[in-house]
Motif scaffolding. Structure first.
Motif, PDB file in Angstrom:
ATOM      1  N   VAL A 191       0.866  -1.178   0.000  1.00 55.90           N
ATOM      2  CA  VAL A 191       0.000   0.000   0.000  1.00 55.90           C
ATOM      3  C   VAL A 191       0.903   1.228   0.000  1.00 55.90           C
ATOM      4  O   VAL A 191       1.762   1.369   0.872  1.00 55.90           O
ATOM      5  N   SER A 192       0.724   2.092  -0.971  1.00 56.11           N
ATOM      6  CA  SER A 192       1.607   3.246  -1.149  1.00 56.11           C
ATOM      7  C   SER A 192       1.043   4.491  -0.485  1.00 56.11           C
ATOM      8  O   SER A 192       0.008   4.453   0.186  1.00 56.11           O
ATOM      9  N   THR A 193       1.731   5.612  -0.715  1.00 55.14           N
ATOM     10  CA  THR A 193       1.273   6.883  -0.158  1.00 55.14           C
ATOM     11  C   THR A 193       0.074   7.451  -0.916  1.00 55.14           C
ATOM     12  O   THR A 193      -0.363   8.557  -0.624  1.00 55.14           O
ATOM     13  N   ARG A 194      -0.456   6.704  -1.889  1.00 49.69           N
ATOM     14  CA  ARG A 194      -1.776   7.067  -2.433  1.00 49.69           C
ATOM     15  C   ARG A 194      -2.808   7.083  -1.308  1.00 49.69           C
ATOM     16  O   ARG A 194      -3.779   7.837  -1.357  1.00 49.69           O
ATOM     17  N   GLU A 195      -2.618   6.192  -0.336  1.00 52.44           N
ATOM     18  CA  GLU A 195      -3.549   6.086   0.781  1.00 52.44           C
ATOM     19  C   GLU A 195      -3.133   7.000   1.930  1.00 52.44           C
ATOM     20  O   GLU A 195      -1.946   7.227   2.164  1.00 52.44           O
ATOM     21  N   SER A 196      -4.093   7.498   2.663  1.00 57.50           N
ATOM     22  CA  SER A 196      -3.837   8.372   3.801  1.00 57.50           C
ATOM     23  C   SER A 196      -3.252   7.585   4.970  1.00 57.50           C
ATOM     24  O   SER A 196      -3.286   6.351   4.993  1.00 57.50           O
ATOM     25  N   LYS A 197      -2.737   8.305   5.941  1.00 62.76           N
ATOM     26  CA  LYS A 197      -2.242   7.694   7.171  1.00 62.76           C
ATOM     27  C   LYS A 197      -3.328   6.823   7.805  1.00 62.76           C
ATOM     28  O   LYS A 197      -3.066   5.684   8.212  1.00 62.76           O
ATOM     29  N   GLU A 198      -4.543   7.339   7.873  1.00 66.23           N
ATOM     30  CA  GLU A 198      -5.637   6.605   8.514  1.00 66.23           C
ATOM     31  C   GLU A 198      -5.967   5.332   7.748  1.00 66.23           C
ATOM     32  O   GLU A 198      -6.190   4.268   8.354  1.00 66.23           O
ATOM     33  N   SER A 199      -6.014   5.425   6.431  1.00 61.05           N
ATOM     34  CA  SER A 199      -6.319   4.260   5.611  1.00 61.05           C
ATOM     35  C   SER A 199      -5.227   3.213   5.731  1.00 61.05           C
ATOM     36  O   SER A 199      -5.515   2.012   5.855  1.00 61.05           O
ATOM     37  N   ARG A 200      -3.976   3.636   5.708  1.00 61.71           N
ATOM     38  CA  ARG A 200      -2.868   2.673   5.803  1.00 61.71           C
ATOM     39  C   ARG A 200      -2.844   2.011   7.186  1.00 61.71           C
ATOM     40  O   ARG A 200      -2.592   0.812   7.298  1.00 61.71           O
ATOM     41  N   GLU A 201      -3.118   2.786   8.199  1.00 63.75           N
ATOM     42  CA  GLU A 201      -3.130   2.230   9.552  1.00 63.75           C
ATOM     43  C   GLU A 201      -4.190   1.139   9.677  1.00 63.75           C
ATOM     44  O   GLU A 201      -3.976   0.123  10.342  1.00 63.75           O
ATOM     45  N   ARG A 202      -5.294   1.330   9.017  1.00 64.62           N
ATOM     46  CA  ARG A 202      -6.394   0.373   9.114  1.00 64.62           C
ATOM     47  C   ARG A 202      -6.057  -0.969   8.471  1.00 64.62           C
ATOM     48  O   ARG A 202      -6.514  -2.016   8.943  1.00 64.62           O
ATOM     49  N   VAL A 203      -5.281  -0.962   7.379  1.00 66.15           N
ATOM     50  CA  VAL A 203      -5.052  -2.211   6.638  1.00 66.15           C
ATOM     51  C   VAL A 203      -3.725  -2.898   6.968  1.00 66.15           C
ATOM     52  O   VAL A 203      -3.496  -4.014   6.519  1.00 66.15           O
ATOM     53  N   LEU A 204      -2.862  -2.260   7.739  1.00 66.10           N
ATOM     54  CA  LEU A 204      -1.565  -2.867   8.029  1.00 66.10           C
ATOM     55  C   LEU A 204      -1.707  -4.251   8.651  1.00 66.10           C
ATOM     56  O   LEU A 204      -1.038  -5.200   8.243  1.00 66.10           O
ATOM     57  N   HIS A 205      -2.575  -4.371   9.633  1.00 71.36           N
ATOM     58  CA  HIS A 205      -2.691  -5.647  10.337  1.00 71.36           C
ATOM     59  C   HIS A 205      -3.499  -6.681   9.565  1.00 71.36           C
ATOM     60  O   HIS A 205      -3.493  -7.862   9.895  1.00 71.36           O
ATOM     61  N   LEU A 206      -4.182  -6.236   8.496  1.00 71.70           N
ATOM     62  CA  LEU A 206      -5.026  -7.151   7.725  1.00 71.70           C
ATOM     63  C   LEU A 206      -4.266  -7.873   6.615  1.00 71.70           C
ATOM     64  O   LEU A 206      -4.812  -8.793   6.007  1.00 71.70           O
ATOM     65  N   GLY A 207      -3.058  -7.454   6.330  1.00 73.51           N
ATOM     66  CA  GLY A 207      -2.335  -8.166   5.285  1.00 73.51           C
ATOM     67  C   GLY A 207      -1.186  -7.434   4.645  1.00 73.51           C
ATOM     68  O   GLY A 207      -0.354  -8.035   3.964  1.00 73.51           O
ATOM     69  N   VAL A 208      -1.087  -6.134   4.826  1.00 72.57           N
ATOM     70  CA  VAL A 208      -0.052  -5.352   4.158  1.00 72.57           C
ATOM     71  C   VAL A 208       1.316  -5.640   4.762  1.00 72.57           C
ATOM     72  O   VAL A 208       1.472  -5.692   5.983  1.00 72.57           O
ATOM     73  N   SER A 209       2.311  -5.828   3.898  1.00 71.21           N
ATOM     74  CA  SER A 209       3.672  -6.133   4.365  1.00 71.21           C
ATOM     75  C   SER A 209       4.714  -5.150   3.850  1.00 71.21           C
ATOM     76  O   SER A 209       5.856  -5.192   4.279  1.00 71.21           O
ATOM     77  N   GLN A 210       4.324  -4.266   2.913  1.00 69.49           N
ATOM     78  CA  GLN A 210       5.247  -3.256   2.394  1.00 69.49           C
ATOM     79  C   GLN A 210       4.516  -1.932   2.240  1.00 69.49           C
ATOM     80  O   GLN A 210       3.380  -1.901   1.770  1.00 69.49           O
ATOM     81  N   ILE A 211       5.195  -0.832   2.617  1.00 66.24           N
ATOM     82  CA  ILE A 211       4.643   0.493   2.375  1.00 66.24           C
ATOM     83  C   ILE A 211       5.769   1.431   1.959  1.00 66.24           C
ATOM     84  O   ILE A 211       6.937   1.212   2.276  1.00 66.24           O
ATOM     85  N   SER A 212       5.397   2.474   1.245  1.00 63.45           N
ATOM     86  CA  SER A 212       6.361   3.515   0.905  1.00 63.45           C
ATOM     87  C   SER A 212       6.325   4.596   1.973  1.00 63.45           C
ATOM     88  O   SER A 212       5.356   4.719   2.730  1.00 63.45           O
ATOM     89  N   GLY A 213       7.387   5.381   2.018  1.00 59.53           N
ATOM     90  CA  GLY A 213       7.460   6.458   3.002  1.00 59.53           C
ATOM     91  C   GLY A 213       8.322   7.592   2.487  1.00 59.53           C
ATOM     92  O   GLY A 213       9.342   7.364   1.845  1.00 59.53           O
ATOM     93  N   GLY A 214       7.906   8.826   2.759  1.00 57.76           N
ATOM     94  CA  GLY A 214       8.644   9.987   2.282  1.00 57.76           C
ATOM     95  C   GLY A 214       8.645  10.100   0.775  1.00 57.76           C
ATOM     96  O   GLY A 214       9.587  10.639   0.182  1.00 57.76           O
ATOM     97  N   SER A 215       7.595   9.610   0.122  1.00 54.77           N
ATOM     98  CA  SER A 215       7.584   9.455  -1.336  1.00 54.77           C
ATOM     99  C   SER A 215       7.321  10.756  -2.075  1.00 54.77           C
ATOM    100  O   SER A 215       6.614  11.643  -1.599  1.00 54.77           O
ATOM    101  N   LYS A 216       7.876  10.828  -3.293  1.00 54.98           N
ATOM    102  CA  LYS A 216       7.570  11.860  -4.268  1.00 54.98           C
ATOM    103  C   LYS A 216       7.191  11.164  -5.567  1.00 54.98           C
ATOM    104  O   LYS A 216       7.863  10.222  -5.988  1.00 54.98           O
ATOM    105  N   THR A 217       6.138  11.647  -6.202  1.00 50.17           N
ATOM    106  CA  THR A 217       5.698  11.027  -7.455  1.00 50.17           C
ATOM    107  C   THR A 217       5.983  11.922  -8.662  1.00 50.17           C
ATOM    108  O   THR A 217       5.453  11.704  -9.738  1.00 50.17           O
TER     109      THR A 217
END
Length: 472
Positions: free
Chosen positions: A317-343
């Protein structure tokens, strides 16, 4: 290398089979007996079929939905623990000859500032990323045989791997570029890429062709069969994904699991990663134009059901998703995230000029890498900058075999802790370092193999004394 001859795209992504599965799920979304039987099978943590997975996604029984979420959490913990791998995208060029209706890089967009990094500019971008603490990048580039030929991508990979700045080094370069030939995939393999990533966007052929009216990407079959060509070229770590919101989410959810099933059957190993981006606002692109958007609740359930269906696969799950959205799905299956990203192209070195926007999409989580690392650790996660499996040859079926046998923890957990220690020593704020040192001490105790646990502790002490890049 191959178990069977690979069928064509419209055979392994069968529209008829998807529609039959969707109808079956519609008919059984409140069938307790059927859903409980699927959950019983899923509890073995060996995966379930696309037809079974869409039933779980459609399930409307509250108590069984609670079981679905709990099972997803259990599977995530069993295979990936509390480790979250960190990465950042690096945009090389936004020149593109395709006509994709959801991407501002499309050829007809005359407002976007077109940019392509020189090798010296890439060097500056990579040093900026290294100075944040990143060790793993995902290269991004539009499809343009004149501006972005394969030779440019290969040269850029060599440049990135050659840059050593202070204690910084990019140890794994994943590549997200357009579908290409077996010959070009071989060149990428020889260049030492990590994962080859290609999003399908949508598996619905009719919608796909409507969304991609012009350019090489308009060829549905060529795009969908890309992973088979990459496998033929020897690439064994591949990442797939769809852009949720372009097409009916139930169709694409079923399609991506069918693609994973095909990869396992054809190449002997499923996808290394599955990404679940949602359509976001960007220059010349209004997401409200697409009427297939999904709610945060459905997004969370998609993550949970994908984790159940494909338990061994990493989820991004990338920084397309908000902090709140990413926090919600981390424990459900996400194993990689981006941080400090620029697109944007060149965005890590220069502030983006609003008059010359080169970004592919708007970022929803704008926090720095240090803020993301701190946030993860406060929730009990271990931010990992590990690239050891790639460099030790634990890729493809070798990686999956260790994962399926529950042995990967003796590699992943100590490596995660050692790379976190490197980050804390070299890049972290004092507040982040304080919480991280405590977390490492607690997590060392969780390594099941006592010999590995002891050696990891010794390595971590050595990192404190200035050594770097130990790995199991």
């Amino acid at each position: 290398m191959y178990n069977v001859m690979s069928p064509k795209a419209e055979e392994f992504i069968s529209d008829e089979e998807i529609r039959e599965s969707l109808e079956y799920a519609r008919q059984n979304k409140n069938n307790r007996e059927v859903i409980e039987r699927i959950l019983e099978k899923a509890s073995e943590m060996k995966g379930i079929s696309h037809k079974e997975a869409i039933v779980l996604l459609d399930c409307e029984l509250e108590d069984l939905n609670a079981r679905i979420y709990k099972l997803a959490e259990d599977i995530k913990q069993e295979f990936y623990g509390n480790r979250i791998v960190m990465f950042a995208p690096l945009y090389l060029s936004n020149y593109c000859i395709n006509g994709c209706k959801y991407c501002p890089y499309h050829l007809k967009n005359k407002k976007i500032a077109r940019k392509k990094l020189t090798q010296e500019e890439i060097r500056k971008e990579v040093i900026a990323l290294q100075d944040m603490g990143h060790k793993r990048l995902a290269l991004e580039a539009g499809e343009d045989p004149v501006h972005n030929p394969i030779e440019y991508i290969l040269e850029s990979i060599r440049t990135i791997y050659d840059i050593k700045h202070k204690n910084g080094a990019i140890r794994r370069v994943n590549v997200n570029i357009a579908a290409t030939t077996v010959e070009n995939y071989r060149k990428l393999k020889e260049a030492g890429i990590g994962t080859y990533i290609l999003f399908q966007e949508t598996y619905n052929k009719e919608s796909y062709e409507e969304l991609h009216p012009t350019g090489p990407k308009s060829d549905y079959a060529y795009h969908t069969e890309a992973m088979d060509r990459a496998r033929e070229a020897g690439i064994d770590d591949m990442g797939i994904g769809v852009l949720f919101g372009l097409n009916n989410y139930r169709y694409d959810f079923t399609g991506i699991i069918m693609h994973a099933e095909h990869m396992e059957q054809y190449g002997g190993v499923g996808p290394h990663t599955i990404s679940v981006p949602r359509v976001r606002r960007a220059d010349d692109i209004d997401p409200d134009v697409f009427d297939n958007g999904i709610s945060d609740d459905m997004f969370a359930k998609i993550v949970a059901c994908l984790r159940i269906a494909v338990p061994y696969t990493g989820m991004i799950v990338s920084t397309r998703e908000s902090k709140e959205s990413r926090e919600r799905v981390l424990h459900l299956g996400v194993s990689q995230i981006s941080g400090g990203s620029k697109t944007s192209v060149g965005g890590y070195v220069e502030e983006e000029d609003p008059e010359e926007n080169s970004a592919q999409f708007d970022i929803s989580d704008n926090r720095s890498l240090d803020e993301v690392v701190h946030w993860l650790m406060k929730m009990g996660y271990v931010p990992s900058f590990c690239t050891a499996c790639y460099r030790e040859g634990r890729t493809g079926d070798r990686f999956m075999e260790l994962l399926k046998n529950r042995q990967i923890i003796n590699c992943c957990h100590p490596n995660a802790l050692m790379t976190l220690k490197e980050y804390l020593e070299d890049y972290a704020s004092e507040e982040t370092k304080a919480i991280g040192e405590k977390l490492i001490a607690e997590e060392l105790k969780k390594i099941p193999n006592e010999t590995v646990q002891k050696k990891a502790a010794e390595y971590i002490d050595t990192i404190h004394m200035g050594k770097r890049d130990f790995r199991f």
